[in-house]
Scaffold this motif. Sequence first.
Motif, PDB file in Angstrom:
ATOM      1  N   PRO A  15       6.479  -0.317  -2.764  1.00 53.83           N
ATOM      2  CA  PRO A  15       5.311   0.414  -2.257  1.00 53.83           C
ATOM      3  C   PRO A  15       4.827   1.421  -3.285  1.00 53.83           C
ATOM      4  CG  PRO A  15       7.327   1.162  -1.187  1.00 53.83           C
ATOM      5  CD  PRO A  15       7.695  -0.054  -1.977  1.00 53.83           C
ATOM      6  N   PRO A  16       3.509   1.620  -3.396  1.00 54.23           N
ATOM      7  CA  PRO A  16       2.976   2.546  -4.400  1.00 54.23           C
ATOM      8  C   PRO A  16       3.063   3.999  -3.936  1.00 54.23           C
ATOM      9  CG  PRO A  16       1.180   1.582  -3.152  1.00 54.23           C
ATOM     10  CD  PRO A  16       2.440   0.930  -2.648  1.00 54.23           C
ATOM     11  N   GLY A  17       2.945   4.917  -4.891  1.00 55.33           N
ATOM     12  CA  GLY A  17       2.788   6.322  -4.563  1.00 55.33           C
ATOM     13  C   GLY A  17       4.048   7.091  -4.238  1.00 55.33           C
ATOM     14  N   ILE A  18       5.232   6.502  -4.395  1.00 53.23           N
ATOM     15  CA  ILE A  18       6.475   7.232  -4.119  1.00 53.23           C
ATOM     16  C   ILE A  18       7.462   7.063  -5.283  1.00 53.23           C
ATOM     17  CG2 ILE A  18       6.310   7.231  -1.598  1.00 53.23           C
ATOM     18  CD1 ILE A  18       8.214   4.786  -1.617  1.00 53.23           C
ATOM     19  N   PRO A  19       7.071   7.473  -6.471  1.00 54.97           N
ATOM     20  CA  PRO A  19       7.948   7.242  -7.628  1.00 54.97           C
ATOM     21  C   PRO A  19       9.276   7.975  -7.534  1.00 54.97           C
ATOM     22  CG  PRO A  19       6.133   8.695  -8.216  1.00 54.97           C
ATOM     23  CD  PRO A  19       5.814   8.139  -6.866  1.00 54.97           C
ATOM     24  N   LEU A 179      12.057  14.301  -1.256  1.00 61.65           N
ATOM     25  CA  LEU A 179      11.634  14.464   0.135  1.00 61.65           C
ATOM     26  C   LEU A 179      10.624  15.594   0.274  1.00 61.65           C
ATOM     27  CD1 LEU A 179      15.055  14.018   1.983  1.00 61.65           C
ATOM     28  CD2 LEU A 179      13.147  12.399   1.903  1.00 61.65           C
ATOM     29  N   LEU A 180      10.806  16.669  -0.495  1.00 62.42           N
ATOM     30  CA  LEU A 180       9.881  17.796  -0.428  1.00 62.42           C
ATOM     31  C   LEU A 180       8.504  17.414  -0.974  1.00 62.42           C
ATOM     32  CD1 LEU A 180       9.491  20.843   0.148  1.00 62.42           C
ATOM     33  CD2 LEU A 180      10.224  21.280  -2.210  1.00 62.42           C
ATOM     34  N   VAL A 181       8.478  16.649  -2.054  1.00 59.26           N
ATOM     35  CA  VAL A 181       7.204  16.302  -2.708  1.00 59.26           C
ATOM     36  C   VAL A 181       6.524  15.127  -2.016  1.00 59.26           C
ATOM     37  CG1 VAL A 181       6.174  15.472  -4.860  1.00 59.26           C
ATOM     38  CG2 VAL A 181       7.952  17.231  -4.925  1.00 59.26           C
ATOM     39  N   GLU A 182       7.279  14.107  -1.638  1.00 58.72           N
ATOM     40  CA  GLU A 182       6.686  12.854  -1.158  1.00 58.72           C
ATOM     41  C   GLU A 182       6.925  12.572   0.324  1.00 58.72           C
ATOM     42  OE1 GLU A 182       7.118  10.631  -5.521  1.00 58.72           O
ATOM     43  OE2 GLU A 182       8.346   9.979  -3.842  1.00 58.72           O
ATOM     44  N   GLY A 183       7.809  13.319   0.978  1.00 57.22           N
ATOM     45  CA  GLY A 183       8.087  13.063   2.379  1.00 57.22           C
ATOM     46  C   GLY A 183       8.957  11.833   2.559  1.00 57.22           C
ATOM     47  N   LEU A 184       9.055  11.382   3.817  1.00 59.57           N
ATOM     48  CA  LEU A 184       9.864  10.208   4.109  1.00 59.57           C
ATOM     49  C   LEU A 184       9.192   8.941   3.587  1.00 59.57           C
ATOM     50  CD1 LEU A 184      10.970  11.006   7.767  1.00 59.57           C
ATOM     51  CD2 LEU A 184      12.381  11.129   5.703  1.00 59.57           C
ATOM     52  N   PRO A 185       9.967   7.984   3.077  1.00 58.12           N
ATOM     53  CA  PRO A 185       9.368   6.748   2.548  1.00 58.12           C
ATOM     54  C   PRO A 185       8.880   5.858   3.686  1.00 58.12           C
ATOM     55  CG  PRO A 185      11.747   6.583   2.486  1.00 58.12           C
ATOM     56  CD  PRO A 185      11.441   7.995   2.923  1.00 58.12           C
ATOM     57  N   PRO A 186       7.894   4.991   3.426  1.00 59.97           N
ATOM     58  CA  PRO A 186       7.469   4.033   4.445  1.00 59.97           C
ATOM     59  C   PRO A 186       8.553   2.990   4.684  1.00 59.97           C
ATOM     60  CG  PRO A 186       6.416   3.552   2.340  1.00 59.97           C
ATOM     61  CD  PRO A 186       7.156   4.845   2.165  1.00 59.97           C
ATOM     62  N   MET A 187       8.486   2.349   5.842  1.00 57.17           N
ATOM     63  CA  MET A 187       9.448   1.287   6.140  1.00 57.17           C
ATOM     64  C   MET A 187       9.245   0.127   5.167  1.00 57.17           C
ATOM     65  SD  MET A 187      11.985   0.352   7.989  1.00 57.17           S
ATOM     66  CE  MET A 187      11.873   1.558   9.341  1.00 57.17           C
ATOM     67  N   PRO A 188      10.254  -0.220   4.367  1.00 63.28           N
ATOM     68  CA  PRO A 188      10.071  -1.280   3.373  1.00 63.28           C
ATOM     69  C   PRO A 188      10.010  -2.652   4.017  1.00 63.28           C
ATOM     70  CG  PRO A 188      12.341  -0.519   3.355  1.00 63.28           C
ATOM     71  CD  PRO A 188      11.593   0.390   4.298  1.00 63.28           C
ATOM     72  N   ASP A 189       9.179  -3.539   3.452  1.00 61.51           N
ATOM     73  CA  ASP A 189       9.153  -4.920   3.905  1.00 61.51           C
ATOM     74  C   ASP A 189      10.199  -5.721   3.126  1.00 61.51           C
ATOM     75  OD1 ASP A 189       8.046  -5.220   1.383  1.00 61.51           O
ATOM     76  OD2 ASP A 189       6.013  -5.588   2.112  1.00 61.51           O
ATOM     77  N   ALA A 190      10.229  -7.027   3.360  1.00 59.03           N
ATOM     78  CA  ALA A 190      11.244  -7.868   2.727  1.00 59.03           C
ATOM     79  C   ALA A 190      11.123  -7.853   1.204  1.00 59.03           C
ATOM     80  CB  ALA A 190      11.136  -9.300   3.247  1.00 59.03           C
TER      81      ALA A 190
END
Length: 276
Positions: A15-19, A179-190
């Motif tokens: 997923p993009p945007g969460i390096p 976690l402070l900068v990007e928050g919780l990650p999205p639910m990853p797909d397969a």
Amino acid sequence: MSWGTTYLVTTEFLPPGIPLLSGVLRVLPAGLLLLLIARRLPAGDWWWRCAVLGMLNIGAFNTLLFVAAYRLPGGVAATLIAVQPLLVAGLAFALLGERPTRWRLGWGVAGVVGVGLIVLRGTITFDLVGILAGLAAAASMSAGVVLTKRWGRPPGTGTLAFTGWQLTASGLLLLPVALLVEGLPPMPDAAALGGYAWLAIIGTAVAYVLWFQGLGRLPVTAVSFLPLLSPAVAAALGWLVLGQALTPIQGAGFALALLSIAAAQLPPPFAEKGKA
């Protein structure tokens, strides 16, 4: 070479945007897996030493690299990182007493040129923060490589445990920041799960075990050239898998980068015995 697969896996599967979170998901599971296998924890001074080495070799390096990659064209960032052999040569002389030879310094410059020919395309964007981050990333890993060589490892400690300590330390230190900068990650797909599994197991656990094993056997100035394979492999995968064009100039850069890596592993010709 496995580090060179990171770009393809990241752009095609993650997923993009969460390096930062992607970095944590890459290193922390790998570190915990190695700790589970090795079943050994650091003791004494090695608690803080592993934290320092983990941040220099892995945590700070990857964070600064992400900053450079987001603010600069990927080719510029990769070229900045390619100065690492030259930085390692200076640090190895200062901290280890390994005098750099003109042979390796010359091939270090050639390696930067080769990587630049591979990855630099079109208009070059000069962003001061990005450039400083790229150079700081190269300096971070260079310092980590030299300190790893200087400190060695505790007696009786295997590569699995030593690598697991650093990966776990860097992951735990980066987790609250991510976690402070990007928050919780999205639910990853397969696809994302497969990508993270590849990066964590092959691109991190296996790769860093081999890296630290090699670092213990090779001269530090020679091993510092091996990461130049990463942008070369990334360009080759872009050509083979994604159908990206590979120009004759890029091919020449590819050959020059490989030649510099190979030549740096050899002693200088006509050198006096003991000065190679």
